[in-house]
Design an enzyme around this catalytic site. Structure first.
Site, PDB file in Angstrom:
ATOM      1  N   ASP A  87      71.690  -6.611  15.027  1.00 38.86           N
ATOM      2  CA  ASP A  87      71.061  -7.247  13.875  1.00 38.86           C
ATOM      3  C   ASP A  87      71.857  -6.913  12.618  1.00 38.86           C
ATOM      4  O   ASP A  87      71.483  -6.059  11.822  1.00 38.86           O
ATOM      5  CB  ASP A  87      69.613  -6.743  13.766  1.00 38.86           C
ATOM      6  CG  ASP A  87      68.742  -7.727  13.029  1.00 38.86           C
ATOM      7  OD1 ASP A  87      69.239  -8.817  12.686  1.00 38.86           O
ATOM      8  OD2 ASP A  87      67.569  -7.409  12.791  1.00 38.86           O
TER       9      ASP A  87
ATOM     10  N   TYR B 204      80.626  -3.531  15.960  1.00 35.76           N
ATOM     11  CA  TYR B 204      80.765  -3.720  17.408  1.00 35.76           C
ATOM     12  C   TYR B 204      81.454  -5.052  17.659  1.00 35.76           C
ATOM     13  O   TYR B 204      81.063  -6.072  17.081  1.00 35.76           O
ATOM     14  CB  TYR B 204      79.404  -3.760  18.103  1.00 35.76           C
ATOM     15  CG  TYR B 204      78.907  -2.401  18.522  1.00 35.76           C
ATOM     16  CD1 TYR B 204      79.718  -1.541  19.247  1.00 35.76           C
ATOM     17  CD2 TYR B 204      77.614  -1.993  18.201  1.00 35.76           C
ATOM     18  CE1 TYR B 204      79.263  -0.290  19.642  1.00 35.76           C
ATOM     19  CE2 TYR B 204      77.154  -0.745  18.597  1.00 35.76           C
ATOM     20  CZ  TYR B 204      77.980   0.101  19.314  1.00 35.76           C
ATOM     21  OH  TYR B 204      77.536   1.321  19.704  1.00 35.76           O
TER      22      TYR B 204
ATOM     23  N   LYS C  84      71.841  -7.776  21.230  1.00 43.89           N
ATOM     24  CA  LYS C  84      72.007  -8.675  20.087  1.00 43.89           C
ATOM     25  C   LYS C  84      71.840  -7.832  18.824  1.00 43.89           C
ATOM     26  O   LYS C  84      70.733  -7.450  18.448  1.00 43.89           O
ATOM     27  CB  LYS C  84      71.001  -9.810  20.111  1.00 43.89           C
ATOM     28  CG  LYS C  84      71.258 -10.796  18.979  1.00 43.89           C
ATOM     29  CD  LYS C  84      70.513 -12.091  19.172  1.00 43.89           C
ATOM     30  CE  LYS C  84      71.006 -13.159  18.208  1.00 43.89           C
ATOM     31  NZ  LYS C  84      70.774 -12.800  16.806  1.00 43.89           N
TER      32      LYS C  84
ATOM     33  N   GLU D 113      74.393  -8.341  26.972  1.00 40.78           N
ATOM     34  CA  GLU D 113      74.769  -7.509  25.819  1.00 40.78           C
ATOM     35  C   GLU D 113      73.575  -7.308  24.902  1.00 40.78           C
ATOM     36  O   GLU D 113      72.566  -7.990  25.038  1.00 40.78           O
ATOM     37  CB  GLU D 113      75.867  -8.214  24.996  1.00 40.78           C
ATOM     38  CG  GLU D 113      77.142  -8.475  25.754  1.00 40.78           C
ATOM     39  CD  GLU D 113      78.165  -9.234  24.905  1.00 40.78           C
ATOM     40  OE1 GLU D 113      78.044  -9.262  23.662  1.00 40.78           O
ATOM     41  OE2 GLU D 113      79.089  -9.802  25.501  1.00 40.78           O
TER      42      GLU D 113
ATOM     43  N   CYS E 220      51.901  18.109  -5.702  1.00 44.02           N
ATOM     44  CA  CYS E 220      50.763  18.986  -5.972  1.00 44.02           C
ATOM     45  C   CYS E 220      51.321  20.396  -6.070  1.00 44.02           C
ATOM     46  O   CYS E 220      52.097  20.822  -5.212  1.00 44.02           O
ATOM     47  CB  CYS E 220      49.775  18.878  -4.816  1.00 44.02           C
ATOM     48  SG  CYS E 220      48.692  20.309  -4.664  1.00 44.02           S
TER      49      CYS E 220
ATOM     50  N   CYS F 277      46.490  24.613  -1.257  1.00 51.61           N
ATOM     51  CA  CYS F 277      46.088  23.234  -0.947  1.00 51.61           C
ATOM     52  C   CYS F 277      45.937  23.090   0.566  1.00 51.61           C
ATOM     53  O   CYS F 277      46.891  23.306   1.324  1.00 51.61           O
ATOM     54  CB  CYS F 277      47.153  22.269  -1.465  1.00 51.61           C
ATOM     55  SG  CYS F 277      46.817  20.545  -1.067  1.00 51.61           S
TER      56      CYS F 277
ATOM     57  N   CYS G 291      43.079  19.279  -3.265  1.00 56.84           N
ATOM     58  CA  CYS G 291      42.698  20.611  -3.749  1.00 56.84           C
ATOM     59  C   CYS G 291      42.433  20.643  -5.247  1.00 56.84           C
ATOM     60  O   CYS G 291      42.043  21.670  -5.782  1.00 56.84           O
ATOM     61  CB  CYS G 291      43.763  21.641  -3.382  1.00 56.84           C
ATOM     62  SG  CYS G 291      45.265  21.471  -4.348  1.00 56.84           S
TER      63      CYS G 291
ATOM     64  N   CYS H  11      45.494  16.786  -7.619  1.00 52.72           N
ATOM     65  CA  CYS H  11      45.653  16.601  -6.179  1.00 52.72           C
ATOM     66  C   CYS H  11      44.326  16.142  -5.577  1.00 52.72           C
ATOM     67  O   CYS H  11      43.293  16.785  -5.784  1.00 52.72           O
ATOM     68  CB  CYS H  11      46.105  17.907  -5.538  1.00 52.72           C
ATOM     69  SG  CYS H  11      46.090  17.848  -3.741  1.00 52.72           S
TER      70      CYS H  11
ATOM     71  N   LYS I 188      65.176 -13.039  22.624  1.00 54.71           N
ATOM     72  CA  LYS I 188      64.602 -12.186  21.568  1.00 54.71           C
ATOM     73  C   LYS I 188      63.618 -11.141  22.085  1.00 54.71           C
ATOM     74  O   LYS I 188      63.107 -11.243  23.189  1.00 54.71           O
ATOM     75  CB  LYS I 188      63.864 -13.086  20.576  1.00 54.71           C
ATOM     76  CG  LYS I 188      64.778 -13.982  19.781  1.00 54.71           C
ATOM     77  CD  LYS I 188      65.255 -13.259  18.567  1.00 54.71           C
ATOM     78  CE  LYS I 188      65.609 -14.250  17.469  1.00 54.71           C
ATOM     79  NZ  LYS I 188      65.883 -13.578  16.228  1.00 54.71           N
TER      80      LYS I 188
HETATM   81  S1  IVH Z   1      78.258 -14.044  20.633  1.00 59.07           S
HETATM   82  C1  IVH Z   1      79.515 -18.208  21.012  1.00 59.07           C
HETATM   83  N1  IVH Z   1      77.215 -11.674  21.002  1.00 59.07           N
HETATM   84  O1  IVH Z   1      74.095 -13.526  16.759  1.00 59.07           O
HETATM   85  C2  IVH Z   1      78.726 -16.984  20.837  1.00 59.07           C
HETATM   86  N2  IVH Z   1      76.638 -12.829  19.002  1.00 59.07           N
HETATM   87  O2  IVH Z   1      74.029 -16.934  16.521  1.00 59.07           O
HETATM   88  C3  IVH Z   1      79.001 -16.328  19.535  1.00 59.07           C
HETATM   89  N3  IVH Z   1      75.152 -11.573  17.506  1.00 59.07           N
HETATM   90  O3  IVH Z   1      75.266 -14.265  13.883  1.00 59.07           O
HETATM   91  C4  IVH Z   1      78.239 -15.135  19.265  1.00 59.07           C
HETATM   92  N4  IVH Z   1      74.986  -9.789  18.764  1.00 59.07           N
HETATM   93  O4  IVH Z   1      76.660 -12.367  14.805  1.00 59.07           O
HETATM   94  C5  IVH Z   1      77.283 -12.735  20.186  1.00 59.07           C
HETATM   95  N5  IVH Z   1      76.395  -9.547  21.460  1.00 59.07           N
HETATM   96  C6  IVH Z   1      76.473 -10.607  20.642  1.00 59.07           C
HETATM   97  C7  IVH Z   1      75.784 -10.663  19.422  1.00 59.07           C
HETATM   98  C8  IVH Z   1      75.891 -11.806  18.613  1.00 59.07           C
HETATM   99  C9  IVH Z   1      74.621 -10.355  17.625  1.00 59.07           C
HETATM  100  C10 IVH Z   1      74.905 -12.487  16.353  1.00 59.07           C
HETATM  101  C11 IVH Z   1      76.113 -13.147  15.802  1.00 59.07           C
HETATM  102  C12 IVH Z   1      75.605 -14.432  15.212  1.00 59.07           C
HETATM  103  C13 IVH Z   1      74.375 -14.677  16.000  1.00 59.07           C
HETATM  104  C14 IVH Z   1      74.635 -15.823  16.950  1.00 59.07           C
END
Ligand code: IVH
Length: 704
Positions: free
Chosen positions: A132, A244, A130, A128, A462, A468, A447, A444, A338
């Site tokens: 932010d 999501y 991650k 999946e 300007c 210009c 010019c 400016c 990451k």
């Molecule tokens: S699963 C047991 N899936 O990452 C697992 N977390 O430390 C529980 N996060 O703040 C989390 N995308 O909000 C999961 N696809 C994803 C995620 C996700 C972002 C965040 C989550 C939490 C941190 C996990």
């Protein structure tokens, strides 16, 4: 008085209508917010909404918390109530090794825990994104949202229900009627996921805040977190948030393990119940496929409309998840892998001022080059004088630079000198005394024209206009860019040379460039000169929207240019349209209408249009669509196979002219598939998904 039904409650009709309105508005909201495929025009939605409001005003006791009218409202709070999570919200172990080895290490650990031999088959994972943003737990009882909470410390969170209710993508009631799943919604269901802000929403929010001189946000995550933890739901509501789903908390009476065999099944069911689930989830097998997902996502992350800071791998089988269990507060079956950061620290070497196409003066920080968001950044915008002052950035400071997506790199803030023992990054040295504050120049820098700032505006400009050279260069580059008339190979270096040498002063001059003039430039090979001449020739055949966009009228972006072209059909009609007529165009408000009128009221701008036409720029003018009805508004079509009379482009043009969209692939969002002879996989897919299928005759009928 015939037919009087003495037994019917007097309000029975109203009551039934109210229920019908609930269902219909919920369905439209799901189509709009989650599937991004509205099935009715906004005006129709508004009409139904007002009808429901009127019914509720007449029967206040019928208002329920899951009513579509109840997303907004609520009084500002003094503080959020604390609460204990029914099931702790865990965090995930983070793999900081951003290379492929990070994924391999995870797979190796899982195989070891499961005591698998080298000869055993690959483990299945769900990969999946991650997101932010911030984690939220949504609690539904009997299908109705009763509580939303932040993660807090994992055990205790805060009740942010009021704010979360305002997020259109989050169902107030789980849709069961039309749901394409056989699984009934459990009496208690906690859905977990991430609340985030899209990058474009974030940019627009900051732009708005800057214009009002208000607080700007450092990144979408902080903006989202700020909105969720905003005590006044009225303010929270104005912050555009998205959601999501990626998991569950408490599920009762049957546990998750009893309801589903795999994590993927769980995600698919959440989607069928109306929760947004990211398109990008994949079931993969073994370390190599994890690596491939990580690399592919890393390469394409800029194209996503939101920030991610990595990917997440989860063991797909729920039985295996259970066997793997937990270590302290982290499951063994999941890991976050990451990506290199989109924010980095570096030093400001100088602050210069750049002049843009519209004359806006932008302070730009020259930086010690730093690798961030996938490229080396040595310049970053500071937006305007007020931002520089607010962030208190001076030459020599260590700053955070952010580059995410295709957004221009920006300085988000200065790193305050920290006590050495508290620093997990090298502590920036204190400022050398007497570093002067940044000032906007009065004239400016390009010019020498006067620099002004209009009352209530944050930007300095300007007033030189096309006098210009900076504005001239930008105007030419804007016209020649790929999304406008596209003159291939006409880049900033060449434009700079041409303008500085006074070879071109106006747009039409571009088309008067001869081979000799070009070949005479320094560092210009004959072949390259010929290529530019050819590219200029090619660019003469264009379209009205590209041409209109290329003119660089303030506030007229690509989308507005398209609407103008569609509405008026021809350039003369646009040039002569009074403001009232411009206001009739989709998405054109008073500010845009004013800007267009002002632009064409300048004789020299009309002259530029005439001269460009005289130079041979041309396009096909269409019929004005201003009065034509839009019978296909809000519908998405997919074309497949060969139609008896209409060509592909022809069919596409006609659908678009009637307000419909044409897409290349079939999904649940598709309203209709138009199939001709030798239709292939798209037709099969449509049949699988139950998407309506039309032949050409039926399409023509709809177009009438
Ligand atoms: S699963 C047991 N899936 O990452 C697992 N977390 O430390 C529980 N996060 O703040 C989390 N995308 O909000 C999961 N696809 C994803 C995620 C996700 C972002 C965040 C989550 C939490 C941190 C996990």
């Amino acid at each position: 008085m015939a037919n009087l039904d003495l037994f019917a409650a007097p309000d029975a009709g109203d009551r039934a209508r109210l229920d019908a309105l609930h269902a219909e508005l919920h369905r439209h909201a799901h189509q709009y917010y989650v599937l991004d495929a509205p099935t009715v025009p906004d005006a129709e939605y508004d009409r139904l909404f007002r009808e429901l409001q009127a019914l509720e005003a007449a029967h206040p006791d019928w208002i329920t918390p899951d009513s579509p009218t109840q997303r907004v409202g609520g009084k500002p709070l003094d503080q959020f109530a604390g609460l204990r999570h029914a099931v702790p919200m865990l965090s995930i172990r983070t793999e900081t090794d951003t290379e492929s080895s990070g994924a391999q290490a995870f797979d190796a650990r899982i195989r070891k825990e499961l005591e698998l031999l080298e000869t055993d088959t690959a483990v299945e994972y769900v990969a999946e994104l991650k997101f932010d943003g911030l984690a939220i737990n949504l609690r539904y009882e009997n299908g109705v949202l009763v509580q939303a909470a932040t993660r807090g410390d994992g055990e205790y969170g805060e009740d942010v229900t009021q704010n979360i209710r305002t997020i259109g993508q989050i169902p107030l009631r789980i849709q069961t009627g039309a749901a394409a799943t056989a699984i009934a919604v459990p009496a208690v269901l906690e859905v977990r996921g991430e609340v985030y802000m899209r990058r474009d929403d974030f940019e627009a929010l900051n732009e708005k805040q800057r214009a009002l001189g208000g607080k700007t946000f450092v990144n979408p995550r902080n903006a989202a977190a700020g909105a969720v933890r905003q005590l006044d739901p009225g303010i929270a509501m104005q912050r555009p948030l998205s959601f999501y789903a990626y998991g569950v908390g408490e599920v009762a009476p049957l546990s998750v393990g009893r309801l589903f065999a795999t994590h993927m099944e769980l995600l698919q069911t959440l989607k069928a119940w109306g929760f947004p689930v990211a398109e990008e989830v994949r079931v993969v097998r073994g370390a190599d496929e994890l690596v491939a997902f990580h690399q592919h996502t890393g390469r394409t992350r800029d194209q996503l409309p939101f920030d991610i800071d990595g990917v997440v791998y989860k063991v797909n089988s729920l039985t295996l998840q259970q066997r793997l269990g937990f270590v302290t507060r982290e499951p063994r079956w999941a890991v976050a892998h990451k990506f290199p950061a989109q924010e980095q620290l570096t030093r400001v070497l100088a602050i210069d001022v750049q002049v843009g196409r519209t004359g806006k003066l932008t302070p730009v920080a020259r930086l010690d080059p730093v690798f961030v968001g996938g490229t080396t950044v040595s310049n970053a915008t500071l937006h305007n004088l007020f931002e520089v002052r607010k962030k208190d950035v001076r030459v020599g400071d260590v700053v955070i630079v952010r580059r995410a997506g295709d957004v221009i790199p920006e300085v988000v803030g200065r790193v305050a000198p920290v006590p050495a023992e508290a620093a997990d990054v090298p502590a920036p040295a204190p400022r050398t005394p007497y570093i002067p504050n940044f000032h906007m120049p009065r004239a400016c820098p390009i010019c020498g024209s006067t620099v002004v700032r209009e009352k209530g505006e944050a930007n300095h400009r300007c007033v030189g206009g096309l006098f210009c050279s900076a504005q001239r260069k930008q105007a030419i580059l804007h016209f020649a860019q790929r999304r406008a008339v596209e003159v291939e190979g006409l880049g900033d270096k060449l434009v700079e040379q041409l303008v500085d040498a006074d070879i071109i002063r106006t747009l039409p001059d571009l088309y008067r460039l001869g081979l000799t003039a070009l070949a005479g430039l320094e560092r210009m090979a004959d072949k390259s000169a010929q290529n530019i001449v050819d590219a200029l020739e090619k660019s003469k055949q264009t379209t009205l929207p590209r041409f209109l966009f290329g003119l660089g009228i303030r506030h007229v972006g690509e989308a507005t240019a398209k609407e103008l072209a569609r509405h008026f059909g021809g350039i003369d009609a646009v040039m002569d349209a009074p403001e009232e007529a411009l206001l009739q165009v989709n998405d054109v408000g008073p500010i845009v209408a004013r800007a267009i009128r002002t632009f064409f009221d300048q004789p020299h701008n009309r002259e530029v249009v005439e001269q460009l036409r005289a130079c041979g720029i041309h396009w096909e003018e269409g019929a004005a669509a201003s009065d034509a009805p839009k019978p296909l508004a809000g519908m998405t079509f997919v074309l497949t196979g060969t139609l008896p009379t209409l060509g592909r482009d022809d069919a596409k043009d006609r659908i678009e002219a009637a307000g419909g969209k044409v897409s290349g692939s079939v999904s649940k969002k598709t309203s209709f598939v138009v199939a001709g002879t030798e239709a292939g996989s798209k037709l099969t897919k449509a049949q699988e998904l139950g998407v309506a299928i039309l032949d050409e005759a039926a399409l023509l009928e709809m177009l009438k």
